[in-house]
Design a protein around this motif. Structure first.
Motif, PDB file in Angstrom:
ATOM      1  N   THR A 142       1.005  -1.254   0.009  1.00  0.00           N
ATOM      2  CA  THR A 142       0.132   0.005  -0.005  1.00  0.00           C
ATOM      3  C   THR A 142       0.874   1.211   0.050  1.00  0.00           C
ATOM      4  OG1 THR A 142      -1.716  -1.202   1.189  1.00  0.00           O
ATOM      5  CG2 THR A 142      -1.777   1.255   1.259  1.00  0.00           C
ATOM      6  N   GLU A 143       1.964   1.309   0.783  1.00  0.00           N
ATOM      7  CA  GLU A 143       2.574   2.295   0.893  1.00  0.00           C
ATOM      8  C   GLU A 143       3.591   2.714  -0.581  1.00  0.00           C
ATOM      9  OE1 GLU A 143       5.528   1.520   3.877  1.00  0.00           O
ATOM     10  OE2 GLU A 143       4.181   1.743   5.465  1.00  0.00           O
ATOM     11  N   ALA A 144       4.060   1.433  -1.019  1.00  0.00           N
ATOM     12  CA  ALA A 144       4.600   1.554  -2.516  1.00  0.00           C
ATOM     13  C   ALA A 144       3.640   2.346  -3.486  1.00  0.00           C
ATOM     14  CB  ALA A 144       5.185   0.299  -2.960  1.00  0.00           C
ATOM     15  N   LYS A 145       2.439   1.740  -3.519  1.00  0.00           N
ATOM     16  CA  LYS A 145       1.183   1.930  -4.393  1.00  0.00           C
ATOM     17  C   LYS A 145       1.129   3.555  -4.179  1.00  0.00           C
ATOM     18  CE  LYS A 145      -1.525  -0.727  -5.239  1.00  0.00           C
ATOM     19  NZ  LYS A 145      -2.966  -1.746  -5.197  1.00  0.00           N
ATOM     20  N   ARG A 146       1.010   3.973  -2.926  1.00  0.00           N
ATOM     21  CA  ARG A 146       0.679   5.573  -2.630  1.00  0.00           C
ATOM     22  C   ARG A 146       1.958   6.323  -3.268  1.00  0.00           C
ATOM     23  NH1 ARG A 146       0.611   5.227   2.822  1.00  0.00           N
ATOM     24  NH2 ARG A 146      -1.608   4.380   2.512  1.00  0.00           N
ATOM     25  N   GLY A 147       3.119   5.791  -2.985  1.00  0.00           N
ATOM     26  CA  GLY A 147       4.201   6.610  -3.349  1.00  0.00           C
ATOM     27  C   GLY A 147       4.358   6.654  -4.968  1.00  0.00           C
ATOM     28  N   GLN A 148       4.078   5.674  -5.326  1.00  0.00           N
ATOM     29  CA  GLN A 148       4.097   5.680  -7.033  1.00  0.00           C
ATOM     30  C   GLN A 148       2.903   6.504  -7.421  1.00  0.00           C
ATOM     31  OE1 GLN A 148       2.037   2.540  -9.745  1.00  0.00           O
ATOM     32  NE2 GLN A 148       4.240   2.061 -10.217  1.00  0.00           N
ATOM     33  N   SER A 149       1.593   6.639  -6.960  1.00  0.00           N
ATOM     34  CA  SER A 149       0.881   7.781  -7.529  1.00  0.00           C
ATOM     35  C   SER A 149       1.106   9.070  -7.161  1.00  0.00           C
ATOM     36  CB  SER A 149      -0.679   7.210  -6.674  1.00  0.00           C
ATOM     37  OG  SER A 149      -0.580   7.687  -5.298  1.00  0.00           O
ATOM     38  N   LYS A 150       1.808   9.346  -5.846  1.00  0.00           N
ATOM     39  CA  LYS A 150       2.457  10.681  -5.993  1.00  0.00           C
ATOM     40  C   LYS A 150       3.447  11.086  -6.684  1.00  0.00           C
ATOM     41  CE  LYS A 150       1.326  11.013  -0.988  1.00  0.00           C
ATOM     42  NZ  LYS A 150       1.921  10.983   0.818  1.00  0.00           N
ATOM     43  N   GLY A 151       4.356  10.123  -7.196  1.00  0.00           N
ATOM     44  CA  GLY A 151       5.550  10.412  -7.943  1.00  0.00           C
ATOM     45  C   GLY A 151       4.914  10.617  -9.416  1.00  0.00           C
ATOM     46  N   GLY A 152       4.026   9.766  -9.785  1.00  0.00           N
ATOM     47  CA  GLY A 152       3.313  10.063 -11.098  1.00  0.00           C
ATOM     48  C   GLY A 152       4.264   9.735 -12.412  1.00  0.00           C
ATOM     49  N   GLU A 153       4.105   9.351 -13.471  1.00  0.00           N
ATOM     50  CA  GLU A 153       4.830   8.998 -14.703  1.00  0.00           C
ATOM     51  C   GLU A 153       4.531   9.761 -15.844  1.00  0.00           C
ATOM     52  OE1 GLU A 153       5.238   4.827 -15.108  1.00  0.00           O
ATOM     53  OE2 GLU A 153       4.786   4.453 -13.184  1.00  0.00           O
TER      54      GLU A 153
END
Length: 520
Positions: A68-79
């Motif tokens: 969950t933490e990794a998914k949240r960090g990915q969504s904040k970073g954006g691509e």
């Protein structure tokens, strides 16, 4: 109440308490003492890992929290809009990456009460890949939790049961046998491409199509014709119900054995589907026994089921049903999904699409694919290899030590489960270089040995004696299907495509593969 009756009451109570005590001792030994003993043996050898914070679930809550933490960090970073990253394991296996960083290349954790030794040290990986010891079998917890889908078939059994089934099934899928099936594969694939051409013409020369569903139906038709001498239409209900059963089993918390026995709504649906699939397979078998002129894989299974030497733990009925389920599932799910990923990657990389098409068109100018032409498709082979590196369907390999074994200087106690995270090994920068996260089929121009620093880091079809029996079938089928598509269509990613690799029983495109397709 008589004296005899009065004496009987405490005796009965004592008996019940005694049985309950024995049961509790057994549960303590199996669920607590034995797992902890395995962990202690590994820790004494310098193998460590995260502490277990849940008595019944082990590290499963930690795995979910880290994900969950990794998914949240990915969504904040954006691509960026429309960007495609191939680094899906950074979320899907974020717990392995974190614990690998914290505890080293080899570490232990608990899935439920099941202790697991995760291995990414390449020296140890190499030894495991080269090992032929029979004391490494399929993980029992994995086989039991997925029993409704695989039973005791070739994909899930161990020991003499697996050996017997391998001797029956594997020879029917050797390369020479598969090459004789090319015309059959071409016929099925051409039927699909004609349907695509009709759809494209009806929509004015370009169609927006979800291709993974069509590829799944095609792969099912091919496996049905090649191994069971029937068509997808004949076995459509079996394939549909297997797909439905797979969807229900995805959410099963593997490693928590008590859950599969509870009479929940989901488990009831699983049990019902299991019975329905068995009934349909037996109906197919009954029809085949009445007309046994074919000499395909099903006929070999039926003949073997009637012979002496069948594993003692399997009835002939179970042997037939379980192996049919294994072949039905593996034969259409794996090739269809890899072909879907391959088309997605070629759509996202038009330069590689065109380069592969040039090769294919030249080879097919005199007619459809045959075994000789397939051998000449070097670029397409590179593309498939790179697709399997980035989107390996079997995301992990799990083995269980059926006896005490030793690899390198590590003593692995009986009962320990070994996990090789294929998707992590396929991306190690020290093995694959700085472009580990890029789609670059060129790396395979000189084969697997030229693509990375250790050939044992590449294992899309598994490892050792248990390497996928159908790997030749899968590679030939994918070449046939993809070459026909490339020679007849050009395609690009649709704006409707959402890149969402999803961990089910195999790695699937979560929202399908949607392409803009034009006829050449």
């Amino acid at each position: 109440m008589t004296d005899v009756e009065l004496g009987f009451v405490p005796a009965a109570a004592a008996f019940v308490l005694g049985v309950a005590g024995i049961l509790l001792l057994w549960l303590w030994d199996v669920q607590v003492w034995e797992p902890r003993s395995l962990l202690r043996k590994l820790k004494r050898q310098g193998i460590h890992g995260p502490p277990s914070r849940s008595f019944f679930l082990g590290n499963i809550p930690d795995m979910e929290r880290i994900g969950t933490e990794a998914k949240r960090g990915q969504s904040k970073g954006g691509e960026g809009a429309g960007a495609i990253s191939h680094d899906w394991p950074s979320v899907g296996f974020s717990y392995i990456l974190r614990w690998r960083e914290e505890y080293g290349p080899n570490f232990v954790y608990s899935r439920g009460r099941i202790p697991i030794l995760c291995i990414t040290d390449m020296d140890l990986v190499k030894e495991l890949c080269l090992s032929t010891v029979p004391s490494l079998g399929k993980a029992l917890y994995f086989s039991r939790d997925l029993g409704p889908l695989f039973g005791e078939g070739i994909s899930s059994s161990s020991g003499s049961t697996w050996t017997f089934q391998r001797k029956i099934i594997a020879p029917q899928l050797y390369l020479d046998k598969v090459q004789s099936m090319v015309d059959l594969m071409v016929g099925s694939a051409e039927a699909m491409t004609r349907a695509w051409e009709g759809k494209i013409e009806s929509e004015g020369g370009m169609a927006n199509m979800r291709v993974d569903d069509d590829l799944r139906s095609l792969a099912a038709d091919i496996i049905a014709r090649a191994c069971f001498s029937s068509s997808y239409k004949h076995g459509e209900e079996i394939f549909t119900k297997l797909r439905e059963l797979q969807g229900l089993l995805v959410a099963v918390n593997v490693g928590v054995p008590v859950l599969r026995h509870l009479s929940t709504r989901k488990n009831q649906a699983i049990w019902k589907l299991e019975k329905e699939i068995e009934s349909m397979i037996l109906e197919t078998v009954k029809a085949r026994r009445m007309d046994s002129n074919e000499k395909d894989l099903m006929q070999m299974i039926l003949e073997s089921a009637d012979q002496e030497g069948l594993p003692s733990n399997m009835s002939s009925r179970q042997f037939i049903v379980d192996n049919c389920k294994n072949i039905y599932f593996a034969g259409h799910e794996s090739t269809a999904t890899t072909s879907s990923w391959c088309l997605m990657l070629l759509a996202a990389n038009p330069e590689w699409q065109e380069r592969t098409r040039v090769e294919v068109v030249e080879l097919l100018k005199d007619g459809p694919p045959d075994s000789n032409k397939l051998r000449g498709m070097k670029t397409l082979t590179m593309v498939i290899y790179e697709t399997l590196r980035l989107y390996a369907l079997a995301m992990i390999v799990v083995r269980q030590a059926l006896e005490d074994v030793k690899f390198k200087n590590l003593h692995i106690p009986k009962g320990c489960n070994l996990l090789l995270p294929i998707s992590i090994l396929h991306r190690l920068p020290e093995i694959w270089g700085k472009d580990w996260n890029e789609f670059n089929p060129q790396r395979f121009v000189n084969g697997v040995s030229g693509a990375c620093k250790s050939v044992h880091a590449y294992m899309p079809f598994g490892i050792g004696p248990r390497v996928c029996a159908g790997q030749h079938f899968a590679m030939v089928e994918m070449k046939v299907v993809l070459s026909l598509i490339l020679s007849r269509f050009s395609f690009s990613l649709s704006p409707d495509y959402q890149h969402a690799p999803e961990r089910r029983l195999v790695l699937e495109p979560g929202h399908g593969v949607i392409l803009h397709i034009r006829k050449l």
